[in-house]
Design a protein around this motif. Sequence first.
Motif, short mmCIF file in Angstrom:
data_model
loop_
_atom_site.label_atom_id
_atom_site.label_comp_id
_atom_site.label_asym_id
_atom_site.label_seq_id
_atom_site.Cartn_x
_atom_site.Cartn_y
_atom_site.Cartn_z
N GLU A 254 0.72 -10.42 -22.63
CA GLU A 254 1.84 -11.38 -23.37
C GLU A 254 1.59 -12.78 -23.26
N ASP A 255 1.86 -13.45 -24.19
CA ASP A 255 1.97 -15.21 -24.15
C ASP A 255 3.22 -15.53 -24.08
N LYS A 256 3.73 -15.83 -22.54
CA LYS A 256 5.14 -16.42 -22.49
C LYS A 256 5.40 -17.89 -23.02
N GLY A 257 4.21 -18.39 -23.51
CA GLY A 257 4.42 -19.97 -23.77
C GLY A 257 4.50 -21.09 -22.66
N ASP A 258 4.06 -20.52 -21.61
CA ASP A 258 4.16 -21.41 -20.41
C ASP A 258 2.74 -21.56 -19.97
N ALA A 259 2.03 -22.63 -20.10
CA ALA A 259 0.74 -22.81 -19.68
C ALA A 259 0.56 -22.72 -18.21
N ASP A 260 1.74 -22.95 -17.38
CA ASP A 260 1.28 -22.68 -15.99
C ASP A 260 1.65 -21.51 -15.53
N ALA A 261 1.96 -20.54 -16.09
CA ALA A 261 2.31 -19.24 -15.58
C ALA A 261 0.89 -18.55 -15.13
N ASN A 262 0.74 -17.94 -14.02
CA ASN A 262 -0.04 -17.21 -13.43
C ASN A 262 -0.26 -15.92 -14.10
N PRO A 263 -1.52 -15.49 -14.17
CA PRO A 263 -1.86 -14.00 -14.86
C PRO A 263 -1.56 -13.07 -13.80
N ILE A 264 -1.52 -13.37 -12.55
CA ILE A 264 -1.42 -12.57 -11.28
C ILE A 264 -0.28 -13.02 -10.47
N ASN A 265 0.48 -12.16 -9.76
CA ASN A 265 1.73 -12.45 -8.88
C ASN A 265 1.04 -12.95 -7.73
N GLU A 266 1.09 -14.37 -7.53
CA GLU A 266 0.44 -14.82 -6.32
C GLU A 266 1.29 -14.32 -4.98
N LYS A 267 2.50 -14.05 -5.12
CA LYS A 267 3.22 -13.65 -3.90
C LYS A 267 2.68 -12.25 -3.35
N ILE A 268 2.32 -11.65 -4.33
CA ILE A 268 1.77 -10.31 -3.75
C ILE A 268 0.15 -10.38 -3.19
N ILE A 269 -0.48 -11.48 -3.83
CA ILE A 269 -1.81 -11.65 -3.15
C ILE A 269 -1.76 -12.58 -1.64
N ALA A 270 -0.62 -13.49 -1.67
CA ALA A 270 -0.41 -13.99 -0.28
C ALA A 270 0.13 -12.87 0.86
N CYS A 271 0.82 -11.86 0.27
CA CYS A 271 1.53 -10.63 1.21
C CYS A 271 0.17 -9.99 1.65
N ALA A 272 -0.76 -9.65 0.74
CA ALA A 272 -1.87 -9.04 1.04
C ALA A 272 -2.82 -9.72 2.09
N ALA A 273 -2.92 -11.18 1.94
CA ALA A 273 -3.82 -11.79 2.75
C ALA A 273 -3.24 -11.96 4.20
N GLU A 274 -1.86 -12.03 4.20
CA GLU A 274 -1.02 -12.09 5.44
C GLU A 274 -1.22 -10.78 6.28
N ARG A 275 -0.91 -9.66 5.69
CA ARG A 275 -0.99 -8.37 6.42
C ARG A 275 -2.25 -7.84 6.32
N GLY A 276 -3.31 -8.37 6.08
CA GLY A 276 -4.67 -7.75 6.30
C GLY A 276 -5.25 -6.87 5.44
N CYS A 277 -4.79 -6.91 4.10
CA CYS A 277 -5.52 -6.14 3.27
C CYS A 277 -7.07 -6.06 3.31
N ASP A 278 -7.55 -5.21 2.85
CA ASP A 278 -9.02 -5.13 3.08
C ASP A 278 -9.87 -5.81 2.12
N HIS A 279 -9.49 -5.53 0.88
CA HIS A 279 -10.05 -6.30 -0.38
C HIS A 279 -9.05 -6.13 -1.62
N VAL A 280 -9.04 -7.02 -2.46
CA VAL A 280 -8.40 -7.14 -3.64
C VAL A 280 -9.36 -7.08 -4.72
N PHE A 281 -9.18 -6.27 -5.74
CA PHE A 281 -9.96 -5.98 -7.00
C PHE A 281 -9.16 -6.30 -8.29
#
Length: 358
Positions: free
Chosen positions: A137-164
Motif C-alpha cells: 500500500e502507498d501511504k503517501g509518505d515518502a519516508d515510510a520504511n517498507p520494513i519494520n526497523e524495530k524488528i530488524i534492530a531487535c533481531a540484531a540485538e538478540r543474535g538472530c542468525d540471518h534475515v531474508f
Amino acid sequence: MDMSARGTKTRPIVVGTSDYSNILFGKLQRAAAIFGTNIGPPISIVSDELSEGKKLNKFLWNSFCMADSGPDGILEEEDLLRPLSPWIPQADIRGDLLFVDAVSSLEDSKETSESGGLFGFFGMGKKKESSPPSKREDKGDADANPINEKIIACAAERGCDHVFVLVDESSLQACKEILRKYSDNLPSTIMCLGSPQTKTSAFKSSTSMHPTKGWQSSRPQDMEGEMIGPVTISKMIEVDENDNIDDQKASKSIEKTAKLNELPAEDVAEVMLQISLRTDRYVPPEESPRMVCISPGSGNDNSDSDGLEERLNADYFTRTGGEQARKLAGNVQTVSSWPMLLSSLGYVNGELGKRKDI
C-alpha cells in the motif's frame, strides 16, 4: 535465557500475514517435519493476533490440508519487542531465521485466502486462477520504511542468525540501507522481484507477484519443492551509472523479460525457503546484504539452469502404498537442480532432506 530451554533447532520467524508470508509459513512448517532441515516449527509475528491469526489459520487449513499455526505459532509484535522474560519464551530469537515481506500490502485481498479448502484438496474445488498482483500500500509518505526497523534492530540485538527479505524495485534501496546499519550483527539476504539491470538501476524489468487462487500444497515429504513455473535466480551487481554497457545487448534482454513479468507467490516462497535452508547463512558484514533477483524463467535448463521436471509426489501414501496410492498422490513439478539454480549464492547443499538409509 538458555536456548536449550526451547530446544536446539533454529526457528523460522515470519513477519506478517501477507499471502506470500502465509505461504512461506506453511512451507516452513512442512519443512520442519522433514529429516535434515534442522528447523523447528515457525512463528508468525503479527500486530493483531485476533485478525491476523485468524487469517493465517484459515489459509493453512485451506491450503495445507487442515494445518494450523500451532500452540506457539503466533506472537504479537508488541510481545516480541518487550524485554526478554520467562513469560514470553518465543521472544528469544537468538539463533533463529527472520523472514520479511517488503513487497505485499499490509492487508492482502481476502479473496486470495478463500482457496478451494478441504474440498479443493480432494479435487472438488474450483479451478486455479491467478489473483491480482499483491502490492504494498502507498501511504503517501515518502519516508515510510517498507520494513519494520524495530524488528530488524531487535533481531540484531538478540543474535538472530540471518534475515531474508523479499523486495521489489521500489523497496530495494530503503531495505538495503536499513539492513546495512545492522550488518555487523545480523547477516542478511535480499531477494528482489525482477531481472538484474545492466545499466544505472537495479532492474531491467519489474516483476509482480500474485497468489494462485485455489492452490493447495501437494504435501511432499522431501525437500525437492513444488513449483508452478520455472524461475531464474541472478546475482544482483550494483553498476555505476557511468559504466559503459552494450545498449543493444541490454535492449534484447529487456525485450525478452518484458513478456515474462509475473511470478506465483507460491514459487517465490518456495525459492526463499530453499535459499534459507540450502545456502550458507554467514555473510561477512562488508558483503551484507547479499542480493539476488528472481524472475520468470524460460524452462530451458540447458541455457538458464532453471528447468523443471515432473516427478511422483513423495508423500506418505507413495512411500507406504501400492500403485493405486501412487496414482492418487499424483505428480509435482520441481526444479531440476537446486545447486544449479542457486549457484549465484555460492555453496548450495544438494543433499538436503535426503536420507542415505532409504
